[in-house]
Design an enzyme around this catalytic site. Structure first.
Site, PDB file in Angstrom:
ATOM      1  N   HIS A 188      42.722  66.285  14.427  1.00 29.23           N
ATOM      2  CA  HIS A 188      42.851  64.826  14.421  1.00 29.23           C
ATOM      3  C   HIS A 188      41.715  64.152  15.185  1.00 29.23           C
ATOM      4  O   HIS A 188      41.330  63.041  14.876  1.00 29.23           O
ATOM      5  CB  HIS A 188      44.218  64.400  14.955  1.00 29.23           C
ATOM      6  CG  HIS A 188      45.273  64.567  13.920  1.00 29.23           C
ATOM      7  ND1 HIS A 188      46.085  65.666  13.888  1.00 29.23           N
ATOM      8  CD2 HIS A 188      45.579  63.828  12.842  1.00 29.23           C
ATOM      9  CE1 HIS A 188      46.869  65.569  12.828  1.00 29.23           C
ATOM     10  NE2 HIS A 188      46.590  64.467  12.181  1.00 29.23           N
ATOM     11  N   ASP A 451      46.976  68.935   6.068  1.00 29.44           N
ATOM     12  CA  ASP A 451      48.078  69.846   6.365  1.00 29.44           C
ATOM     13  C   ASP A 451      48.358  70.781   5.188  1.00 29.44           C
ATOM     14  O   ASP A 451      48.721  71.935   5.392  1.00 29.44           O
ATOM     15  CB  ASP A 451      49.344  69.057   6.728  1.00 29.44           C
ATOM     16  CG  ASP A 451      49.340  68.672   8.193  1.00 29.44           C
ATOM     17  OD1 ASP A 451      48.960  69.523   9.027  1.00 29.44           O
ATOM     18  OD2 ASP A 451      49.685  67.523   8.519  1.00 29.44           O
ATOM     19  N   CYS A 498      45.420  61.242   0.471  1.00 28.98           N
ATOM     20  CA  CYS A 498      45.027  60.543   1.700  1.00 28.98           C
ATOM     21  C   CYS A 498      44.450  61.496   2.734  1.00 28.98           C
ATOM     22  O   CYS A 498      44.046  61.073   3.808  1.00 28.98           O
ATOM     23  CB  CYS A 498      46.202  59.770   2.289  1.00 28.98           C
ATOM     24  SG  CYS A 498      47.524  60.832   2.871  1.00 28.98           S
TER      25      CYS A 498
HETATM   26  C1  PEP Z   1      47.103  65.229   6.031  1.00 30.52           C
HETATM   27  O1  PEP Z   1      47.775  66.125   6.543  1.00 30.52           O
HETATM   28  O2  PEP Z   1      46.289  65.414   5.106  1.00 30.52           O
HETATM   29  C2  PEP Z   1      47.250  63.831   6.507  1.00 30.52           C
HETATM   30  C3  PEP Z   1      46.691  62.821   5.887  1.00 30.52           C
HETATM   31  O3  PEP Z   1      47.938  63.633   7.659  1.00 30.52           O
HETATM   32  P1  PEP Z   1      47.362  63.993   9.125  1.00 30.52           P
HETATM   33  O4  PEP Z   1      45.923  64.374   8.984  1.00 30.52           O
HETATM   34  O5  PEP Z   1      47.565  62.800   9.964  1.00 30.52           O
HETATM   35  O6  PEP Z   1      48.227  65.147   9.514  1.00 30.52           O
HETATM   36 MG    MG Z   2      49.453  65.612   7.827  1.00 28.20          MG
END
Ligand code: PEP
Ligand code: MG
Length: 542
Positions: A188, A451, A498
């Protein structure tokens, strides 16, 4: 000149002093060689400096996060004026000949334990505050301020690693670039660096002695130069000019739709996590917010954000988007995203642990506070709700039932609300495999490739050692995306991406040919992606 190599998280170049961010505590002396009056004077002077810092933080938080979040710094300031607290420090510097730094830390620990033992939840939460403010004063006294809480100009920040909560608290206006010793490309913190659009490298074995030295960071060539030669500086300047030209060219795409040559429109939304990101989204002409990571509000708070605080932020997002789609993801906390006041237990496998929707469904009141805030904000724009980490139809039904409960309560109270679409994040292999059933419960899917890669490839996205194996372009991932799109479409559900992969220009055409309906990416990636989309002709067989 010295050179260190790393792995790029975000391209671009930066030139400026390198500042090493230090969090570790070095031991300090307990007994003082100064007189009690001298130690007390040192303490008072450090308090004065701490109060100035807190006033600055308060102002920053007020601008970026609203009045309620700013209040915490006011509380810290008041703690420094509390008579009992001051007496405790004075006593130790006097009768025990303690150094001011020792006394302030000891007083902090004592008061913190007293707060923690109180019945009242609000008072318990103050335990962390009194520790925090005591640490601030002790740090000033020992000169151990981290590079970015210290006053100073813009700099390239070098750190061992940064947690998401530390990253969100950095002063973005001073951050020229980021160099991390640890940290993986899909963490993150890396995502935040991309959102801030600053050059960033991970896996850089920098030397602590480089603190304060002139540096040049090349996020495309994966290099950081210390004491760069005039040739390197000239090359960086040339690259900066090129980047500026590219950016200027992309500006021409503002106001133009993301339509393929054969006429298919693909909305490109922004991923956001804060009020600051909303501005970036607007600057980059986002067609809305496709993923609002609401957990960053929680990470940036010292205590559970209230319904009012959340409402204000979500309303601000909806209003900023002025009728454009605003997708608010419900709390996705846990794993690497930790807020102390949640008191989440240490887990052996946090990525597989108590996180996201699992917390929300077991702590219904916490969930309801957020859902009520989102529903109320829906009266001010086009708001959608997105549930993260879903693995079953039952979870979506339960979440929807709680949402319905909130809606009924609010309606009884006469609150205004708009229509809210419901989305499910597809970020576990389980969700992919039951996408058809999930589509019956949702209006749209948003594929979280970050993820989904982690869980499909059995690779911890936080582990930098595994970066070379973490391959979001793995055929298994691409097949999962295709399967999700097909299953979603069969059941009348729109499908978007996303995760970070959505911004990969090498895959844009593949995604569009699969039938992906929309993309949500970091603000800086919007216009390059729009350019990419406008060059694709889906009528020509690939
Ligand atoms: C993902 O897992 O692709 C996502 C958009 O959520 P995060 O990166 O916040 O876990
Ligand atoms: Mg995620």
């Amino acid at each position: 000149m010295q050179v260190a190599a790393g792995k790029s998280v975000q391209g671009g170049v930066a030139v400026g002093p390198l500042r090493v961010y230090r969090r570790e505590e070095t031991p300090f002396c307990r007994f003082s060689s100064l007189t009690p009056a001298e130690e007390w004077a040192r303490f008072r002077s450090a308090c004065g400096r701490a109060r100035e810092e807190l006033a600055g933080l308060c102002e920053k938080a007020r601008d970026e996060l609203g009045e309620d979040n700013a209040a915490i710094f006011e509380i810290h300031r008041m703690m420094l004026e509390d008579e009992d607290y001051l007496d405790a420090v004075k006593d130790m510097t006097g009768s025990q000949s303690a150094t001011a730094e020792y006394a302030v830390r000891a007083a902090g620990e004592r008061f913190s334990a007293a707060f923690a033992a109180m019945e009242d939840e609000y008072m318990q939460a103050r335990a962390a505050d009194v520790m925090d403010v005591s640490r601030r004063v002790a740090d000033i006294l020992t000169g151990r301020r981290d590079a970015f809480t210290e006053d100073g100009g813009p700099a390239i920040l070098a750190a061992d690693d940064l947690s998401p909560s530390e990253t969100v608290q950095l002063d973005r206006s001073r951050l020229l670039g980021l160099v991390l010793r640890r940290g993986s490309r899909s963490s993150h913190t890396a995502i935040l660096a991309r959102a801030m659009n600053i050059p960033a490298l991970v896996g850089v074995d920098f030397d602590e002695s480089w603190d304060g030295k002139p540096a040049a960071l090349d996020g495309d060539q994966n290099r950081v130069y210390i004491d760069p030669t005039p040739e390197i500086l000239a090359a960086m300047e040339a690259r900066r000019r090129e980047d500026r030209q590219q950016t200027a060219l992309l500006q021409e795409l503002k106001g133009r739709p993301g339509v393929t040559l054969d006429g298919r429109e693909i909305p490109v939304y922004a991923n956001a996590g804060s009020a600051g990101d909303l501005e970036l989204a607007l600057e980059n002409d986002a067609q809305g917010i496709g993923l609002f990571r609401s957990e960053f509000l929680y990470l940036n708070s010292q205590d559970y954000p209230t319904e009012e605080q959340q409402f204000r932020l979500y309303r601000q997002a909806a209003e900023a988007m002025a009728g454009k789609r605003t997708v608010i993801r419900t709390l996705d906390i846990g794993a690497d995203k930790q807020a102390g006041y949640f008191r989440l237990e240490k887990e052996a496998n946090p990525a597989l642990g108590y996180r996201a929707i699992r917390i929300c469904l077991t702590r219904k009141e916490l969930f309801k506070t957020q859902l009520r805030a989102i529903l109320r904000a829906s009266a001010f724009g086009s708001v959608s709700i997105l549930f993260p980490m879903i693995i079953s139809v039952e979870e979506v039904r339960e979440a929807r039932a709680i949402l319905e409960e909130c809606r009924l309560e609010l309606r009884r109270q006469g609150a205004a609300m708009g229509d809210v679409e419901i989305g499910v994040m597809i970020e576990t292999p389980a969700a992919v495999m039951i996408a058809g059933e999930l589509a019956e419960e949702a209006d749209f899917f948003s594929i979280g490739t970050n993820d989904l890669t982690q869980y499909t490839l059995a690779i911890d996205r936080q582990n930098p050692k595994l970066d070379r194996f973490y391959d979001p372009r793995h055929p298994a991932l691409l097949r999962m995306i295709r399967h999700t799109v097909e299953a979603g479409h069969r059941h009348g559900c729109r499908v978007g991406i996303c995760g970070e992969l959505g911004a990969d220009p090498a895959l844009t055409e593949t995604f569009l040919r699969m039938g992906v309906d929309e993309l949500s990416v970091s603000p800086a990636a919007i216009l390059p992606l729009r350019k990419q989309i406008r060059g694709i002709d889906l009528s020509v067989t690939a």
